[in-house]
Design a protein around this motif. Structure first.
Motif, mmCIF file in Angstrom:
data_model
loop_
_atom_site.group_PDB
_atom_site.id
_atom_site.type_symbol
_atom_site.label_atom_id
_atom_site.label_comp_id
_atom_site.label_asym_id
_atom_site.label_seq_id
_atom_site.Cartn_x
_atom_site.Cartn_y
_atom_site.Cartn_z
ATOM 1 N N ARG A 111 -14.683 1.413 4.727
ATOM 2 C CA ARG A 111 -14.178 0.188 5.346
ATOM 3 C C ARG A 111 -15.259 -0.566 6.108
ATOM 4 O O ARG A 111 -15.315 -1.796 6.073
ATOM 5 N N HIS A 161 -5.131 8.895 -2.481
ATOM 6 C CA HIS A 161 -4.858 7.725 -3.315
ATOM 7 C C HIS A 161 -5.691 7.773 -4.597
ATOM 8 O O HIS A 161 -5.235 7.357 -5.670
ATOM 9 N N LEU A 198 -16.593 -2.360 2.493
ATOM 10 C CA LEU A 198 -15.623 -3.458 2.504
ATOM 11 C C LEU A 198 -15.853 -4.441 3.650
ATOM 12 O O LEU A 198 -15.241 -5.519 3.669
ATOM 13 N N GLU A 228 -7.940 -0.911 9.564
ATOM 14 C CA GLU A 228 -7.108 -1.709 8.661
ATOM 15 C C GLU A 228 -6.705 -0.864 7.454
ATOM 16 O O GLU A 228 -7.561 -0.415 6.685
ATOM 17 N N LYS A 238 -14.879 -4.441 6.815
ATOM 18 C CA LYS A 238 -13.676 -4.796 7.558
ATOM 19 C C LYS A 238 -13.414 -3.753 8.638
ATOM 20 O O LYS A 238 -14.147 -2.772 8.765
ATOM 21 N N ASP A 276 -5.490 0.711 3.954
ATOM 22 C CA ASP A 276 -5.685 0.383 2.549
ATOM 23 C C ASP A 276 -5.340 1.605 1.697
ATOM 24 O O ASP A 276 -4.759 2.567 2.200
ATOM 25 N N ARG A 277 -5.715 1.581 0.416
ATOM 26 C CA ARG A 277 -5.396 2.689 -0.487
ATOM 27 C C ARG A 277 -6.678 3.313 -1.031
ATOM 28 O O ARG A 277 -6.811 3.574 -2.219
ATOM 29 N N ASN A 278 -7.622 3.575 -0.132
ATOM 30 C CA ASN A 278 -8.892 4.165 -0.529
ATOM 31 C C ASN A 278 -9.033 5.621 -0.096
ATOM 32 O O ASN A 278 -10.125 6.192 -0.190
ATOM 33 N N ARG A 334 0.816 -1.211 0.000
ATOM 34 C CA ARG A 334 0.000 0.000 0.000
ATOM 35 C C ARG A 334 0.852 1.265 0.000
ATOM 36 O O ARG A 334 0.323 2.370 0.113
#
Length: 366
Positions: free
Chosen positions: A283, A301, A287, A293, A289, A295-297, A53
């Motif tokens: 997230r 990004h 997603l 956690e 989750k 991520d690249r959202n 990431r």
């Protein structure tokens, strides 16, 4: 002769000269510190290893926060004897706690629980011993004054929110440093105009330290990242500035920002707060989750994905945030609920606009 000069010198008589000196001192100290940090980091292999990431491909030192911290502490120590010593010492105490927590996280690994506890303790130092807290909601949703313990709890929540929201935007070269630089400039002007010289000095010192940091953060050959050390102490200061500004405005009915301070703070911190709310929603609800956690959202990004370079992303985000701040200062005559409602609408629209423009340009070329 020096003793006589110091005994007769009053920073309040020459605030501009005083603040300029604080900026220059902070900049020089930070600028001279970063090369040493880079050398030690490379010799001892204290580098960030790119992963799935990461937005970079080279091993890069992540100890930029050390230079920022050292610069701030030296400036606050030197000016402490002539300004509000209590506030400066408590700020230094909070910064020191977060500095060592961040440093441990940059060098090894620190659990989220320990970081959270450290952030709470650092914030409580300032809230309890300076009574700098958000007194109420300034009639937001018809809520005005908060009970004392509710006020402390809400102020703690704001500290934790801002510190961690700021930490989350540290993902593109120059972005976190530039956003903090913009916010610090606005706060330094507000504190200067209100006569809060101690707060203005800290804000100007942060401007100096960040200016030196950005020189290296944007560099190709001598790049250094802020790391958790830097993001936590800078986020802590931005939270402290925000709460101090709201608190001072709320207790002063004559202040131009008496009822508008929450909207202005929201405008200044719009990008990190908006991005945090957005990423948590994605997230948790999309997603499915943990919101913590990585991520690249993030929005930055998305900019990179749409073809923006790191520099273009940083300049675009900072420019939009500056425009949001300018609009907010021109809506002071409106009801606070109206200000916040409009801010959420035009703020979101302005950040979505570059993607629409980029999409149309791609279609026209295609």
């Amino acid at each position: 002769m020096i003793k006589i000069l110091l005994d007769n010198f009053n920073p309040e008589n020459r605030p501009f000269v005083w603040l300029t000196s604080a900026f220059v001192l902070a900049f020089i100290i930070a600028y001279q510190t970063f090369p040493t940090i880079l050398y030690v980091a490379k010799e001892k292999h204290l580098m960030d290893e790119p992963d799935g990431r990461s937005m970079h491909s080279d091993r890069t030192p992540t100890l930029g926060g050390i230079g920022i911290f050292f610069s701030l502490v030296v400036v606050m120590t030197i000016v402490g004897a002539m300004l509000n010593t209590k506030v400066l010492m408590l700020v230094m105490g909070g910064l020191t706690i977060l500095f060592f927590l961040g440093l441990k996280d940059d060098l090894t690994v620190l659990s989220a629980r320990k970081k959270f506890i450290g952030q709470l303790f650092a914030a409580l130092l300032l809230i309890v011993f300076t009574d700098t807290r958000i007194m109420g909601f300034s009639k937001i949703l018809d809520v005005d004054v908060l009970p004392y313990w509710v006020s402390i709890g809400f102020t703690l929540f704001v500290y934790i929110l801002i510190i961690n929201a700021y930490n989350l935007i540290d993902g593109v070269d120059g972005l976190a440093g530039s956003v903090a630089l913009l916010i610090s400039v606005v706060f330094s002007v507000l504190f200067y105009n209100s006569g809060a010289l101690s707060l203005a000095t800290i804000a100007v010192a942060l401007i100096g330290a960040l200016s030196a940091f950005l020189r290296y953060n944007f560099s190709n050959r001598k790049k250094i990242f802020m790391g958790d050390t830097g993001s936590m102490i800078v986020g802590f200061l931005l939270a402290f500035f925000s709460i101090s500004f709201i608190s001072q405005s709320q207790i002063n009915p004559e202040s131009l920002y008496h009822k508008a301070s929450p909207a202005l703070v929201l405008a200044m911190l719009f990008y990190p707060l908006m991005d945090t709310c957005r990423i948590f929603f994605i997230r948790i609800f999309i997603l499915k989750k943990s919101p913590f956690e990585a991520d690249r959202n993030h929005v930055h990004h998305r900019f990179i994905l749409y073809g923006f370079s790191h520099l273009q992303t940083t300049l675009t985000v900072v420019s939009i945030n500056l425009l949001i701040i300018v609009i907010a200062f021109n809506m002071l005559h409106l009801n606070l609920n109206t200000q916040i409602g409009l801010l959420l609408i035009y703020g979101a629209a302005l950040f979505y606009a570059p993607f629409i423009v980029k999409r149309k340009l791609k279609k026209s070329k295609g």
